[in-house]
Design an enzyme around this catalytic site. Structure first.
Site, PDB file in Angstrom:
ATOM      1  N   THR A 126       0.884  -1.221  -0.043  1.00  0.00           N
ATOM      2  CA  THR A 126      -0.011   0.215   0.031  1.00  0.00           C
ATOM      3  C   THR A 126       0.781   1.276   0.181  1.00  0.00           C
ATOM      4  O   THR A 126       1.952   1.587   0.715  1.00  0.00           O
ATOM      5  CB  THR A 126      -0.797  -0.133   1.224  1.00  0.00           C
ATOM      6  OG1 THR A 126      -1.474   1.287   1.431  1.00  0.00           O
ATOM      7  CG2 THR A 126      -0.237  -0.547   2.446  1.00  0.00           C
ATOM      8  N   GLU A 128       0.354   3.471   1.764  1.00  0.00           N
ATOM      9  CA  GLU A 128       0.477   3.937   3.206  1.00  0.00           C
ATOM     10  C   GLU A 128       1.874   4.062   3.732  1.00  0.00           C
ATOM     11  O   GLU A 128       2.110   4.546   4.641  1.00  0.00           O
ATOM     12  CB  GLU A 128      -0.440   3.387   4.009  1.00  0.00           C
ATOM     13  CG  GLU A 128      -2.034   3.958   3.908  1.00  0.00           C
ATOM     14  CD  GLU A 128      -2.063   5.231   4.365  1.00  0.00           C
ATOM     15  OE1 GLU A 128      -2.099   5.304   5.606  1.00  0.00           O
ATOM     16  OE2 GLU A 128      -2.685   6.109   3.796  1.00  0.00           O
ATOM     17  N   TYR A 150      -1.068   0.036  10.780  1.00  0.00           N
ATOM     18  CA  TYR A 150      -1.451  -0.610   9.555  1.00  0.00           C
ATOM     19  C   TYR A 150      -0.227  -0.523   8.479  1.00  0.00           C
ATOM     20  O   TYR A 150       0.135  -1.279   7.866  1.00  0.00           O
ATOM     21  CB  TYR A 150      -2.624   0.045   9.138  1.00  0.00           C
ATOM     22  CG  TYR A 150      -2.916  -0.445   7.463  1.00  0.00           C
ATOM     23  CD1 TYR A 150      -3.730  -1.502   7.123  1.00  0.00           C
ATOM     24  CD2 TYR A 150      -2.826   0.508   6.711  1.00  0.00           C
ATOM     25  CE1 TYR A 150      -3.667  -1.865   5.821  1.00  0.00           C
ATOM     26  CE2 TYR A 150      -2.783   0.164   4.951  1.00  0.00           C
ATOM     27  CZ  TYR A 150      -3.497  -1.122   4.899  1.00  0.00           C
ATOM     28  OH  TYR A 150      -3.816  -1.262   3.541  1.00  0.00           O
ATOM     29  N   LYS A 154       2.038  -3.498   7.091  1.00  0.00           N
ATOM     30  CA  LYS A 154       2.190  -3.841   5.775  1.00  0.00           C
ATOM     31  C   LYS A 154       3.615  -3.638   5.135  1.00  0.00           C
ATOM     32  O   LYS A 154       3.875  -4.332   4.318  1.00  0.00           O
ATOM     33  CB  LYS A 154       1.382  -2.745   4.974  1.00  0.00           C
ATOM     34  CG  LYS A 154      -0.141  -3.131   4.875  1.00  0.00           C
ATOM     35  CD  LYS A 154      -0.541  -4.345   4.049  1.00  0.00           C
ATOM     36  CE  LYS A 154      -2.060  -4.654   4.107  1.00  0.00           C
ATOM     37  NZ  LYS A 154      -2.344  -5.283   3.129  1.00  0.00           N
TER      38      LYS A 154
HETATM   39  P1  NDP Z   1     -11.572  -4.995   2.421  1.00  0.00           P
HETATM   40  O1  NDP Z   1     -11.481  -4.530   3.769  1.00  0.00           O
HETATM   41  O2  NDP Z   1     -12.619  -4.424   1.520  1.00  0.00           O
HETATM   42  O3  NDP Z   1     -11.374  -6.399   2.389  1.00  0.00           O
HETATM   43  C1  NDP Z   1     -10.565  -7.000   3.434  1.00  0.00           C
HETATM   44  C2  NDP Z   1     -10.890  -8.818   3.409  1.00  0.00           C
HETATM   45  O4  NDP Z   1      -9.891  -9.094   4.219  1.00  0.00           O
HETATM   46  C3  NDP Z   1     -12.345  -9.040   3.575  1.00  0.00           C
HETATM   47  O5  NDP Z   1     -12.560 -10.010   2.833  1.00  0.00           O
HETATM   48  C4  NDP Z   1     -11.970  -9.384   4.894  1.00  0.00           C
HETATM   49  O6  NDP Z   1     -12.861 -10.477   5.454  1.00  0.00           O
HETATM   50  C5  NDP Z   1     -10.836 -10.076   4.920  1.00  0.00           C
HETATM   51  N1  NDP Z   1     -10.124 -10.181   6.405  1.00  0.00           N
HETATM   52  C6  NDP Z   1      -9.868  -9.374   7.353  1.00  0.00           C
HETATM   53  N2  NDP Z   1      -9.289  -9.824   8.431  1.00  0.00           N
HETATM   54  C7  NDP Z   1      -9.091 -11.258   8.057  1.00  0.00           C
HETATM   55  C8  NDP Z   1      -8.569 -12.467   9.018  1.00  0.00           C
HETATM   56  N3  NDP Z   1      -8.359 -12.329  10.096  1.00  0.00           N
HETATM   57  N4  NDP Z   1      -8.845 -13.543   8.336  1.00  0.00           N
HETATM   58  C9  NDP Z   1      -9.463 -13.783   6.934  1.00  0.00           C
HETATM   59  N5  NDP Z   1      -9.670 -12.870   6.247  1.00  0.00           N
HETATM   60  C10 NDP Z   1      -9.565 -11.356   6.940  1.00  0.00           C
HETATM   61  O7  NDP Z   1     -10.157  -4.372   1.671  1.00  0.00           O
HETATM   62  P2  NDP Z   1      -9.820  -4.048   0.177  1.00  0.00           P
HETATM   63  O8  NDP Z   1     -10.641  -5.194  -0.708  1.00  0.00           O
HETATM   64  O9  NDP Z   1     -10.009  -2.782  -0.153  1.00  0.00           O
HETATM   65  O10 NDP Z   1      -8.371  -4.142   0.086  1.00  0.00           O
HETATM   66  C11 NDP Z   1      -7.605  -5.476  -0.336  1.00  0.00           C
HETATM   67  C12 NDP Z   1      -6.284  -5.433   0.249  1.00  0.00           C
HETATM   68  O11 NDP Z   1      -5.406  -4.532  -0.596  1.00  0.00           O
HETATM   69  C13 NDP Z   1      -6.096  -5.150   1.644  1.00  0.00           C
HETATM   70  O12 NDP Z   1      -4.935  -6.032   2.176  1.00  0.00           O
HETATM   71  C14 NDP Z   1      -5.734  -3.768   1.735  1.00  0.00           C
HETATM   72  O13 NDP Z   1      -4.889  -3.576   2.784  1.00  0.00           O
HETATM   73  C15 NDP Z   1      -4.961  -3.621   0.395  1.00  0.00           C
HETATM   74  N6  NDP Z   1      -5.048  -2.206  -0.052  1.00  0.00           N
HETATM   75  C16 NDP Z   1      -6.172  -1.753  -0.335  1.00  0.00           C
HETATM   76  C17 NDP Z   1      -6.103  -0.481  -0.977  1.00  0.00           C
HETATM   77  C18 NDP Z   1      -7.401   0.333  -1.329  1.00  0.00           C
HETATM   78  O14 NDP Z   1      -7.462   1.450  -1.566  1.00  0.00           O
HETATM   79  N7  NDP Z   1      -8.596  -0.553  -1.462  1.00  0.00           N
HETATM   80  C19 NDP Z   1      -4.981   0.150  -1.425  1.00  0.00           C
HETATM   81  C20 NDP Z   1      -3.692  -0.457  -0.860  1.00  0.00           C
HETATM   82  C21 NDP Z   1      -3.664  -1.737  -0.587  1.00  0.00           C
HETATM   83  P3  NDP Z   1     -14.438  -9.802   6.207  1.00  0.00           P
HETATM   84  O15 NDP Z   1     -15.399  -9.546   5.294  1.00  0.00           O
HETATM   85  O16 NDP Z   1     -14.678 -11.111   7.096  1.00  0.00           O
HETATM   86  O17 NDP Z   1     -14.067  -8.642   7.240  1.00  0.00           O
HETATM   87  P1  GDR Z   2      -6.954   5.422   3.724  1.00  0.00           P
HETATM   88  O1  GDR Z   2      -8.425   5.764   3.344  1.00  0.00           O
HETATM   89  O2  GDR Z   2      -6.617   5.895   5.234  1.00  0.00           O
HETATM   90  O3  GDR Z   2      -6.301   6.515   2.744  1.00  0.00           O
HETATM   91  O4  GDR Z   2      -6.503   4.132   3.472  1.00  0.00           O
HETATM   92  P2  GDR Z   2      -9.803   6.439   4.117  1.00  0.00           P
HETATM   93  O5  GDR Z   2     -10.843   6.650   3.075  1.00  0.00           O
HETATM   94  O6  GDR Z   2     -10.053   5.736   5.521  1.00  0.00           O
HETATM   95  O7  GDR Z   2      -9.066   7.903   4.617  1.00  0.00           O
HETATM   96  C1  GDR Z   2      -8.424   8.765   3.593  1.00  0.00           C
HETATM   97  C2  GDR Z   2      -8.334   9.724   4.009  1.00  0.00           C
HETATM   98  O8  GDR Z   2      -9.580  10.848   4.608  1.00  0.00           O
HETATM   99  C3  GDR Z   2      -9.298  11.247   5.913  1.00  0.00           C
HETATM  100  N1  GDR Z   2     -10.717  11.399   6.502  1.00  0.00           N
HETATM  101  C4  GDR Z   2     -11.511  10.355   6.826  1.00  0.00           C
HETATM  102  N2  GDR Z   2     -11.233   9.168   6.681  1.00  0.00           N
HETATM  103  C5  GDR Z   2     -12.335   8.063   7.200  1.00  0.00           C
HETATM  104  N3  GDR Z   2     -12.311   6.877   6.791  1.00  0.00           N
HETATM  105  N4  GDR Z   2     -13.539   8.734   7.671  1.00  0.00           N
HETATM  106  C6  GDR Z   2     -13.759  10.164   8.032  1.00  0.00           C
HETATM  107  O9  GDR Z   2     -14.856  10.226   8.304  1.00  0.00           O
HETATM  108  C7  GDR Z   2     -12.615  10.913   7.450  1.00  0.00           C
HETATM  109  N5  GDR Z   2     -12.513  12.384   7.415  1.00  0.00           N
HETATM  110  C8  GDR Z   2     -11.349  12.486   6.897  1.00  0.00           C
HETATM  111  C9  GDR Z   2      -8.568  10.261   6.513  1.00  0.00           C
HETATM  112  O10 GDR Z   2      -7.906  11.133   7.714  1.00  0.00           O
HETATM  113  C10 GDR Z   2      -7.411   9.924   5.469  1.00  0.00           C
HETATM  114  O11 GDR Z   2      -6.558  11.020   5.403  1.00  0.00           O
HETATM  115  C11 GDR Z   2      -6.963   3.355   2.538  1.00  0.00           C
HETATM  116  C12 GDR Z   2      -7.332   1.816   2.915  1.00  0.00           C
HETATM  117  O12 GDR Z   2      -7.991   1.182   1.755  1.00  0.00           O
HETATM  118  C13 GDR Z   2      -6.087   1.192   3.237  1.00  0.00           C
HETATM  119  O13 GDR Z   2      -6.430  -0.242   3.496  1.00  0.00           O
HETATM  120  C14 GDR Z   2      -5.122   1.407   1.814  1.00  0.00           C
HETATM  121  O14 GDR Z   2      -3.904   0.592   2.333  1.00  0.00           O
HETATM  122  C15 GDR Z   2      -4.922   2.657   1.440  1.00  0.00           C
HETATM  123  O15 GDR Z   2      -6.237   3.416   1.437  1.00  0.00           O
HETATM  124  C16 GDR Z   2      -4.031   2.911   0.509  1.00  0.00           C
END
Ligand code: NDP
Ligand code: GDR
Length: 350
Positions: A126, A128, A150, A154
């Protein structure tokens, strides 16, 4: 011969889009999920693939679950998408986050090394990890400075993936993905929180949205584009690590303004810091207010990625730009909210 893939985190946003892509490429897809007391296959069903993925139980905290699934299937490709993925929650649950997002990756890699060393492995890394950024924009050579439990977890996973590649010659890749969103995005993430909240206010179901840091800047793309990049990383001659990003960045405030515009609402901002409000300029009604509980102990202020390497080597290009992404999410949430309202009205009339 038909290829096989294991996708962990099949119930999540990326799991659903990746499964859809792999099925379209004729893979046999095994999706792993932990036990849940509710039906959590909604995203797969939404994409119309609920009955095409073979779902198998796997809790990432249980090494024996990981070992037995890998030994039984020995897949061609393994995509590790499962994680405690909410940055804010990682400050509340730092140890759990480390177990699932860091140590579990070593458990998977060890199991692959021992039972299925030819499997190609993708790790969901990520942006992050860049955290307090050391360069603008960020690419594969930018030093890391993680700002949350987190991101620290990662970063461990990123390095252990590279370590298994270098130590054992395994085909293991780390995709450093910037934020990617969609109508299937989890509702606690800020983009979806905004589009769902605005739709609910528009339909008279909610009074206002409370947010945290409005100045944070993110490089937001569309999840469908990013899963295609994950797949491409596993189709190369040699394993490597790649940044996937759009190269554009916007504040949370800009996202909210654009989303509101699609509802015909012109948001104006009054006040500063915790007193800032987003007001409908036509009516004076407050749609957005600040609640400091959404501030994070340490923030990532600015992310903007440079995806040149992925463009050149993988021929990867994001097809959805920021404006289209906001529109797509806003329209989907408005349609869902209007459908809900219609259903309730019909039920009451019956
Ligand atoms: P989600 O939060 O939508 O999905 C996470 C998944 O992980 C869910 O299926 C969840 O299951 C599963 N999970 C969590 N904890 C466990 C556990 N203990 N055992 C088994 N399964 C578990 O994430 P995204 O689809 O958005 O992201 C996919 C991956 O990419 C993640 O690793 C995230 O950190 C990474 N990532 C995401 C980005 C983004 O912008 N979306 C950007 C960069 C990286 P359950 O439904 O049961 O909670
Ligand atoms: P991020 O996504 O932390 O970048 O991680 P998120 O949407 O949670 O936050 C983005 C930015 O918005 C600001 N923010 C808020 N965020 C949330 N969730 N709720 C609020 O009310 C709010 N107000 C302001 C946050 O402070 C932050 O700066 C996501 C996840 O998908 C990670 O798993 C992944 O690795 C990164 O994107 C890339």
């Amino acid at each position: 011969m038909q290829k096989t893939a294991i996708v962990t985190g099949i119930t999540g946003q990326d799991g659903a889009y990746l499964a859809q892509l792999l099925l379209a490429k004729n893979y046999k897809v095994y999706g792993t999920a932990r036990r849940s007391s509710v039906d959590n296959m909604q995203r797969l069903k939404h994409l119309g693939i609920g009955d095409q993925v073979e779902v198998i139980g796997m809790e990432l905290m249980e090494p024996s679950n990981i070992q037995s699934v890998i030994a039984a299937i020995k897949p061609d490709e393994f995509y590790n998408l499962a994680a405690q993925s909410f940055v804010a929650a990682s400050f509340e649950q730092p140890l759990y986050t480390a177990e699932v997002d860091a140590l579990a990756v070593t458990r998977i890699l060890e199991s692959l090394r021992l039972s299925s060393p030819k499997t190609r492995f993708y790790q969901a890394s990520t942006s992050e990890m860049f955290g307090q950024v050391r360069a603008i924009p960020q690419n594969e050579d930018t030093p890391f400075h993680p700002r949350s439990p987190y991101a620290v977890a990662k970063l461990y996973a990123h390095h252990i993936t590279i370590n298994y590649r270098e130590s054992y010659g395994m085909y293991a890749c780390s995709g450093i993905l910037f934020n990617h969103e969609s109508p299937l995005r989890g509702s606690e993430f800020v983009t979806r929180k905004i589009t769902r909240g605005l739709a609910a206010i528009k339909c008279g179901k909610q009074d206002r949205i409370e947010l945290g840091n409005m100045d944070a800047k993110r490089d937001w793309g569309f999840a469908g584009d990013y899963v295609a990049g994950m797949w491409s990383m596993l189709q190369q001659k040699e394993a490597d690590d790649y940044v996937l990003a759009t190269g554009d960045t916007h504040t949370v405030r800009e996202f909210a303004v654009l989303a509101a515009k699609h509802l015909g609402v012109n948001l104006e901002w009054r006040g500063e810091g915790v007193n800032e409000t987003g007001i409908d300029s036509a009516t004076g009604k407050v749609w957005i207010a600040i609640n400091p509980k959404y501030y994070r102990p340490a923030e990532v202020n600015l992310l903007i990625g440079d995806p040149s390497k992925a463009k050149t080597k993988l021929n990867w290009n994001p097809s959805v730009r920021f404006e289209q992404l906001v529109q797509m999410m806003m329209e989907a949430d408005l349609a869902a909210e209007e459908k809900n309202t219609e259903k309730k009205t019909t039920n009451m009339a019956a």
